[in-house]
Design a protein around this motif. Structure first.
Motif, PDB file in Angstrom:
ATOM      1  N   GLU A  46      -5.986  -2.876 -13.809  1.00 38.85           N
ATOM      2  CA  GLU A  46      -6.702  -1.887 -14.633  1.00 38.85           C
ATOM      3  C   GLU A  46      -5.771  -1.313 -15.698  1.00 38.85           C
ATOM      4  O   GLU A  46      -6.152  -1.170 -16.868  1.00 38.85           O
ATOM      5  CB  GLU A  46      -7.223  -0.749 -13.741  1.00 38.85           C
ATOM      6  N   GLY A  95       2.530   1.667  -3.636  1.00 46.11           N
ATOM      7  CA  GLY A  95       1.528   1.814  -4.688  1.00 46.11           C
ATOM      8  C   GLY A  95       1.995   1.415  -6.078  1.00 46.11           C
ATOM      9  O   GLY A  95       1.506   1.944  -7.083  1.00 46.11           O
ATOM     10  N   ASP A 116       0.802  -1.234   0.000  1.00 51.73           N
ATOM     11  CA  ASP A 116       0.000   0.000   0.000  1.00 51.73           C
ATOM     12  C   ASP A 116       0.834   1.283   0.000  1.00 51.73           C
ATOM     13  O   ASP A 116       0.568   2.188  -0.791  1.00 51.73           O
ATOM     14  CB  ASP A 116      -0.953   0.003   1.194  1.00 51.73           C
ATOM     15  N   ALA A 130      -0.958  -5.915  -2.058  1.00 47.27           N
ATOM     16  CA  ALA A 130      -2.102  -5.232  -1.451  1.00 47.27           C
ATOM     17  C   ALA A 130      -3.234  -5.218  -2.478  1.00 47.27           C
ATOM     18  O   ALA A 130      -3.004  -4.965  -3.669  1.00 47.27           O
ATOM     19  CB  ALA A 130      -1.720  -3.809  -1.053  1.00 47.27           C
ATOM     20  N   LYS A 131      -4.457  -5.479  -2.029  1.00 47.85           N
ATOM     21  CA  LYS A 131      -5.572  -5.683  -2.963  1.00 47.85           C
ATOM     22  C   LYS A 131      -5.819  -4.469  -3.853  1.00 47.85           C
ATOM     23  O   LYS A 131      -5.956  -4.595  -5.074  1.00 47.85           O
ATOM     24  CB  LYS A 131      -6.839  -6.028  -2.181  1.00 47.85           C
ATOM     25  N   GLU A 132      -5.883  -3.286  -3.273  1.00 42.14           N
ATOM     26  CA  GLU A 132      -6.196  -2.090  -4.069  1.00 42.14           C
ATOM     27  C   GLU A 132      -5.074  -1.788  -5.062  1.00 42.14           C
ATOM     28  O   GLU A 132      -5.334  -1.363  -6.193  1.00 42.14           O
ATOM     29  CB  GLU A 132      -6.440  -0.893  -3.153  1.00 42.14           C
ATOM     30  N   VAL A 133      -3.827  -2.009  -4.647  1.00 42.05           N
ATOM     31  CA  VAL A 133      -2.698  -1.773  -5.552  1.00 42.05           C
ATOM     32  C   VAL A 133      -2.743  -2.778  -6.697  1.00 42.05           C
ATOM     33  O   VAL A 133      -2.564  -2.419  -7.866  1.00 42.05           O
ATOM     34  CB  VAL A 133      -1.364  -1.880  -4.782  1.00 42.05           C
ATOM     35  N   ARG A 134      -3.017  -4.018  -6.372  1.00 41.49           N
ATOM     36  CA  ARG A 134      -3.123  -5.064  -7.396  1.00 41.49           C
ATOM     37  C   ARG A 134      -4.205  -4.706  -8.416  1.00 41.49           C
ATOM     38  O   ARG A 134      -4.021  -4.834  -9.631  1.00 41.49           O
ATOM     39  CB  ARG A 134      -3.434  -6.390  -6.711  1.00 41.49           C
ATOM     40  N   ASN A 135      -5.354  -4.243  -7.934  1.00 45.73           N
ATOM     41  CA  ASN A 135      -6.459  -3.896  -8.832  1.00 45.73           C
ATOM     42  C   ASN A 135      -6.089  -2.729  -9.750  1.00 45.73           C
ATOM     43  O   ASN A 135      -6.457  -2.703 -10.930  1.00 45.73           O
ATOM     44  CB  ASN A 135      -7.716  -3.578  -8.029  1.00 45.73           C
ATOM     45  N   GLU A 136      -5.334  -1.769  -9.210  1.00 44.30           N
ATOM     46  CA  GLU A 136      -4.894  -0.630 -10.023  1.00 44.30           C
ATOM     47  C   GLU A 136      -3.944  -1.102 -11.130  1.00 44.30           C
ATOM     48  O   GLU A 136      -4.035  -0.660 -12.288  1.00 44.30           O
ATOM     49  CB  GLU A 136      -4.185   0.390  -9.116  1.00 44.30           C
TER      50      GLU A 136
END
Length: 582
Positions: free
Chosen positions: A270, A233, A230, A261-267
């Motif tokens: 994308e 990033g 996180d 980290a989940k949100e970083v992976r998703n970014e």
């Protein structure tokens, strides 16, 4: 009795001193010996080893400290003689290399005025400061050093991004730039598959399988293991992805990451869906069920390499790359002999093994690293012997067999052990012949189990290529001749070990579906400096470990050696004052 020798202002890099300690430790008549620079952190290691003395406490960071525990005083002179000869041999070896060596950043830049990268391997407490200097000189940074605070990593990567530069690391153990191996890396053919990896041995495993399958790698950009956490990033990973998207010689991109980290992976994903090129991803710990659009999702490192090769060759993508016959005849295990002991030199290979064993046990594929163990459950143990816990004052297990030999002996003592699972990682930086170095310990362990009425199986994989400095085929043959089951890659080795103890994995048969349109619009351009960097041969100022220059020179890179020493003799207070005065 403890004897202390302090060699004033006699700086040597940590790997040299670790190897020297190992060489001296084999001498008869010594209880213990440790040779390190007298830094505050190293003094703590001396204390933990029961080798702390008053003379040591008075030494400074730029002093070499030798502490010997022996009852025979004459042994002290023998140790000193061996130390002096070792350092003399090092000096002769270095002077004959033809490598230009300098002592300041200014001299380094004057000697190699078109340098485009600094490779930094100084102790962690100094690494961020040296990386700052490199960035201020407009250099990309390959930061091998570990123990760099997270806040320094974030600051350095933001600074680099703003300047249009890359910071690969900290704790970046592996890279391949335009065919040039960096640090612990293999000699891999050049080709059209580009890799960005938040893992060292993950890059090594994928790149060597690609090579052995007849394809090649354009670049393998290491990011350091924390890049997808996180606070960071994925700054380096996303800039690396943009670099490969704009690199004409790269047709396929592979992304390798330990659990992110989940949100970083998703970014990151994308961004990948916005690219014009097909991508293969592995986020260790995830078990994907399908491929989406141009993003192909792998479960294992071998699958990552195989999908990338099929994409490069224009072949149809298979629904299952992990199926195979992993049966072993004549296992003859005793009742209760159901445990797998995975003793790994490669952190990512250990993580992959833990994921697969956990999945086979019905525990899911999510893993955590606790106290050096990536898995410890129901008699199964997977340990990353390159973890900081096991390398304090000791060489990495890719360099030295000692720590792994001890774990092999312990595994043989455990009546639950049915299989010992090993990796042998070749390439620059690694031991010249780890197979021969470990075979005596393996044979002793197998024979010990036999005297106890148990059959102990050893399963291994060799991560390497035919062009590595070590003999790839010779490694495999030596292991097979010793009765070890050798598989082509780590995934196959783990599945074979599982089969021996009566476990198996259920793999997903992946369908290919259309991807949803990206929710965000990404700027896919790369900076002028990054575009130039990936289209040119590396020109390197090597700051720290001189041994890293061998791979650079042998593979056509320009290099100058910055013979780094701690500022102010390592006096922390004086160093800070001098830094403020600049």
């Amino acid at each position: 009795m403890l004897h202390t020798i302090i060699k004033k202002n006699s700086y040597q890099d940590s790997i040299n001193l670790m190897l020297l300690t190992n060489a001296v430790s084999s001498m008869d008549g010594l209880n213990k010996v440790q040779i390190m620079m007298a830094t505050p952190s190293n003094k703590d290691i001396f204390k933990d080893a029961g080798l702390h003395t008053e003379e040591l406490e008075a030494a400074e960071s730029n002093d070499m400290a030798i502490v010997i525990d022996t009852e025979n005083e004459s042994k002290v002179d023998e140790v000193l003689e061996k130390v002096d000869q070792y350092l003399k041999d090092q000096s002769i070896s270095n002077s004959g290399s033809g490598l230009e060596t300098v002592r300041t950043w200014d001299r380094a830049k004057n000697t190699l005025p078109n340098a485009n990268m600094a490779m930094i391997s100084v102790p962690g407490q100094y690494a961020a400061e040296e990386a700052d200097k490199a960035l201020d000189m407009g250099l990309h940074v390959f930061l091998f050093s570990d123990n760099v605070p997270m806040e320094d990593e974030v600051r350095l990567k933001k600074k680099a991004h703003e300047k249009g530069l890359l910071v690969m690391g900290p704790d970046c153990g592996t890279g391949i730039l335009d065919g040039v191996p960096m640090a612990f890396a293999n000699v891999v053919n050049k080709g059209k598959i580009g890799i960005v990896g938040a893992s060292g041995t993950g890059i090594q495993e994928v790149s060597t399988i690609i090579d052995r399958m007849g394809e090649g790698v354009s670049h393998a950009i290491g990011t350091g293991g924390r890049d997808l956490k996180d606070p960071v990033g994925a700054i380096t990973m996303m800039d690396g992805i943009r670099a490969l998207e704009n690199h004409n010689q790269t047709d396929i991109i592979a992304i390798i990451s330990k659990p992110p980290a989940k949100e970083v992976r998703n970014e990151v994903v994308e961004l990948l869906h916005s690219l014009s090129k097909p991508v293969v991803t592995i986020f260790l710990g995830e078990k994907p069920e399908q491929h989406e659009g141009n993003v192909y999702q792998a479960y294992t490192l071998a699958e990552t390499a195989k999908i990338a090769v099929d994409l490069a060759k224009g072949n149809e993508i298979k629904e299952d790359y992990n199926a195979g016959d992993y049966a072993v005849e004549g296992t003859e295990l005793q009742e209760g002999q159901t445990g797998i002991k995975g003793l790994f030199s490669g952190g990512t290979l250990a993580s992959e093994a833990a994921v697969l064993i956990s999945d086979a046990l019905g525990l899911g594929s999510a893993i955590t690293n606790e106290d050096g163990y990536v898995l410890k459950r129901d008699g199964h143990e997977v340990v990353d012997l390159g973890d900081d816990k096991y390398t304090q004052g000791k060489p990495h297990p890719m360099i030295d067999p000692e720590t792994r030999a001890k774990f092999i002996a312990q595994a043989a003592e455990d009546e639950k052990t049915g299989v010992i699972l090993l990796d042998f990682v070749l390439g620059y930086g690694s031991h010249e012949d780890m197979a021969s170095a470990l075979l005596p310990s393996i044979e002793k362990a197998v024979n010990h189990a036999k005297t106890q009425g148990r059959k102990l199986h050893v399963v291994a994989s060799v991560c390497g290529t035919k062009n590595d400095p070590q003999d790839y085929e010779g490694h495999i043959n030596r292991l097979k001749d010793a009765g070890i089951i050798v598989k082509d890659n780590n995934n196959e080795a783990v599945r074979t070990a599982l089969n021996i103890v009566g476990l198996e994995l259920k793999d997903e048969v992946k369908k290919h579906v259309e991807a949803e349109a990206p929710q965000k619009t990404f700027d896919l351009t790369a900076s002028e400096q990054i575009n130039a960097f990936v289209n040119e041969k590396p020109r390197v100022i090597n700051v720290g470990l001189k041994s890293f220059t061998e791979a650079l020179i042998n593979n056509g890179a320009s290099v100058v050696q910055y013979d780094w020493r701690p500022i102010a003799g390592g006096n922390e207070k004086m160093r800070k004052i001098l830094s403020l005065l600049k």
